[in-house]
Write a protein that holds these residues in place. Structure first.
Motif, short mmCIF file in Angstrom:
data_model
loop_
_atom_site.label_atom_id
_atom_site.label_comp_id
_atom_site.label_asym_id
_atom_site.label_seq_id
_atom_site.Cartn_x
_atom_site.Cartn_y
_atom_site.Cartn_z
N LEU A 1 0.83 -1.21 0.00
CA LEU A 1 0.00 0.00 0.00
C LEU A 1 0.86 1.26 0.00
O LEU A 1 0.58 2.21 -0.73
CB LEU A 1 -0.96 0.02 1.18
N ALA A 2 1.92 1.27 0.80
CA ALA A 2 2.76 2.48 0.90
C ALA A 2 3.41 2.81 -0.44
O ALA A 2 3.47 3.98 -0.83
CB ALA A 2 3.82 2.30 1.98
N ARG A 3 3.89 1.80 -1.15
CA ARG A 3 4.49 2.05 -2.48
C ARG A 3 3.44 2.62 -3.44
O ARG A 3 3.72 3.58 -4.16
CB ARG A 3 5.06 0.76 -3.07
N LEU A 4 2.27 2.02 -3.46
CA LEU A 4 1.21 2.50 -4.35
C LEU A 4 0.78 3.92 -3.97
O LEU A 4 0.56 4.76 -4.85
CB LEU A 4 0.00 1.56 -4.30
N LEU A 5 0.67 4.18 -2.68
CA LEU A 5 0.26 5.50 -2.21
C LEU A 5 1.32 6.55 -2.54
O LEU A 5 1.00 7.65 -3.01
CB LEU A 5 -0.02 5.46 -0.71
N ALA A 6 2.58 6.21 -2.33
CA ALA A 6 3.67 7.14 -2.66
C ALA A 6 3.66 7.45 -4.15
O ALA A 6 3.81 8.62 -4.55
CB ALA A 6 5.01 6.56 -2.23
N ASP A 7 3.46 6.42 -4.98
CA ASP A 7 3.39 6.64 -6.43
C ASP A 7 2.19 7.52 -6.77
O ASP A 7 2.31 8.46 -7.55
CB ASP A 7 3.26 5.32 -7.18
N ARG A 8 1.05 7.23 -6.18
CA ARG A 8 -0.19 7.97 -6.47
C ARG A 8 -0.05 9.44 -6.10
O ARG A 8 -0.56 10.32 -6.79
CB ARG A 8 -1.35 7.31 -5.71
N GLU B 1 -5.39 -1.46 -4.71
CA GLU B 1 -5.79 -0.29 -5.51
C GLU B 1 -6.98 0.42 -4.88
O GLU B 1 -7.02 1.66 -4.83
CB GLU B 1 -6.11 -0.72 -6.95
N GLU B 2 -7.94 -0.34 -4.36
CA GLU B 2 -9.08 0.26 -3.68
C GLU B 2 -8.63 0.94 -2.39
O GLU B 2 -9.12 2.03 -2.05
CB GLU B 2 -10.14 -0.80 -3.37
N LEU B 3 -7.72 0.31 -1.67
CA LEU B 3 -7.22 0.89 -0.43
C LEU B 3 -6.50 2.21 -0.68
O LEU B 3 -6.63 3.15 0.12
CB LEU B 3 -6.30 -0.09 0.29
N VAL B 4 -5.75 2.30 -1.77
CA VAL B 4 -5.07 3.56 -2.10
C VAL B 4 -6.10 4.66 -2.30
O VAL B 4 -5.93 5.77 -1.77
CB VAL B 4 -4.18 3.41 -3.35
N GLU B 5 -7.15 4.39 -3.03
CA GLU B 5 -8.18 5.41 -3.26
C GLU B 5 -8.87 5.80 -1.95
O GLU B 5 -9.18 6.97 -1.73
CB GLU B 5 -9.18 4.95 -4.31
N MET B 6 -9.09 4.82 -1.09
CA MET B 6 -9.68 5.11 0.22
C MET B 6 -8.74 5.97 1.05
O MET B 6 -9.17 6.92 1.72
CB MET B 6 -10.02 3.80 0.94
N ALA B 7 -7.45 5.66 1.00
CA ALA B 7 -6.46 6.44 1.75
C ALA B 7 -6.40 7.87 1.24
O ALA B 7 -6.36 8.82 2.02
CB ALA B 7 -5.09 5.77 1.66
N VAL B 8 -6.40 8.05 -0.08
CA VAL B 8 -6.37 9.40 -0.65
C VAL B 8 -7.60 10.18 -0.19
O VAL B 8 -7.49 11.35 0.18
CB VAL B 8 -6.27 9.34 -2.20
N ALA B 9 -8.75 9.54 -0.18
CA ALA B 9 -9.98 10.21 0.28
C ALA B 9 -9.86 10.62 1.75
O ALA B 9 -10.31 11.70 2.14
CB ALA B 9 -11.19 9.31 0.06
N LEU B 10 -9.23 9.77 2.57
CA LEU B 10 -9.04 10.10 3.98
C LEU B 10 -8.05 11.24 4.17
O LEU B 10 -8.16 12.03 5.11
CB LEU B 10 -8.53 8.87 4.75
N LEU B 11 -7.07 11.32 3.28
CA LEU B 11 -6.03 12.34 3.40
C LEU B 11 -6.46 13.71 2.85
O LEU B 11 -5.85 14.70 3.21
CB LEU B 11 -4.75 11.87 2.69
N ARG B 12 -7.47 13.73 2.03
CA ARG B 12 -7.91 15.01 1.43
C ARG B 12 -8.22 16.08 2.48
O ARG B 12 -7.78 17.22 2.34
CB ARG B 12 -9.12 14.79 0.53
N PRO B 13 -8.97 15.75 3.55
CA PRO B 13 -9.22 16.79 4.57
C PRO B 13 -7.96 17.26 5.26
O PRO B 13 -7.89 18.38 5.75
CB PRO B 13 -10.14 16.10 5.55
#
Length: 184
Positions: free
Chosen positions: A30-37, A166-178
């Motif tokens: 997840l961390a690699r995917l999130l860092a890339d995203r 991939e779903e977790l990355v999108e969920m993480a991005v949504a959590l980080l937006r605020p």
């Protein structure tokens, strides 16, 4: 599914994220995917362990707080360097206890902790199929026994690892937006 979110008033700074949880829960994936995203630098906490820690875990011996202290300080220093450089960053780290996360926050007070959680059977199955890693399945029970979920005073969120990475990355991005409204 997001389990909890804490969004306290922290000074705005480059986004520093710690992807945490027990071994085998999928932190690195997840961390690699999130860092890339998010186009952020990535670091793997295992790379910060001294050889003695790796030898101890490879032998099936859990680390104690004395073993973990220099490792946690090195990860905290990496987070601080990323914040000071203005790049932000994503790092994996089990960060199982509140006091371990306090060590990281000492250098990176604005760090966001993304706690990946999963049932013991699922994580044990993942660990049993993992190759090329020093962490044996036999230490999973000690990790769950040590784990202290994020507290109400901690900036972070918990995600169940059931969905795809991939779903977790999108969920993480949504959590980080605020936390950081600049996220696309």
């Amino acid at each position: 599914m997001a389990l909890s979110v804490e969004n306290h008033d922290f000074p705005q700074s480059p986004l520093t994220i710690v992807v945490m949880g027990v071994s085998g829960v999928g932190k690195t994936t997840l961390a690699r995917l999130l860092a890339d995203r998010l186009a952020l630098p990535f670091a793997e906490a295992d790379d910060f362990h001294p050889p003695a820690n790796i030898a101890k875990m490879s032998a099936g011996i859990p680390l104690d707080d004395e073993d973990r202290a220099p490792w946690l300080r090195a990860i905290g220093a990496w987070l601080k360097e990323r914040a000071e450089a203005g790049t932000g960053g994503v790092v994996t780290c089990s960060a199982l206890k509140h006091r371990y996360r306090d060590i990281l926050r000492a250098d990176a007070p604005g760090a966001f902790f993304l706690h990946l959680s999963g049932g013991h059977e699922l994580v044990e199955d993942r660990l049993s199929h993992r190759t090329g890693h020093f962490m044996p399945t036999s230490l999973l029970d000690s990790q769950y026994a040590t784990l202290e979920p994020l507290g109400a005073d901690e900036r972070g969120a918990a995600l169940d690892v059931g969905p795809s990475p991939e779903e977790l990355v999108e969920m993480a991005v949504a959590l980080l937006r605020p936390v950081n409204g600049d996220l696309a």
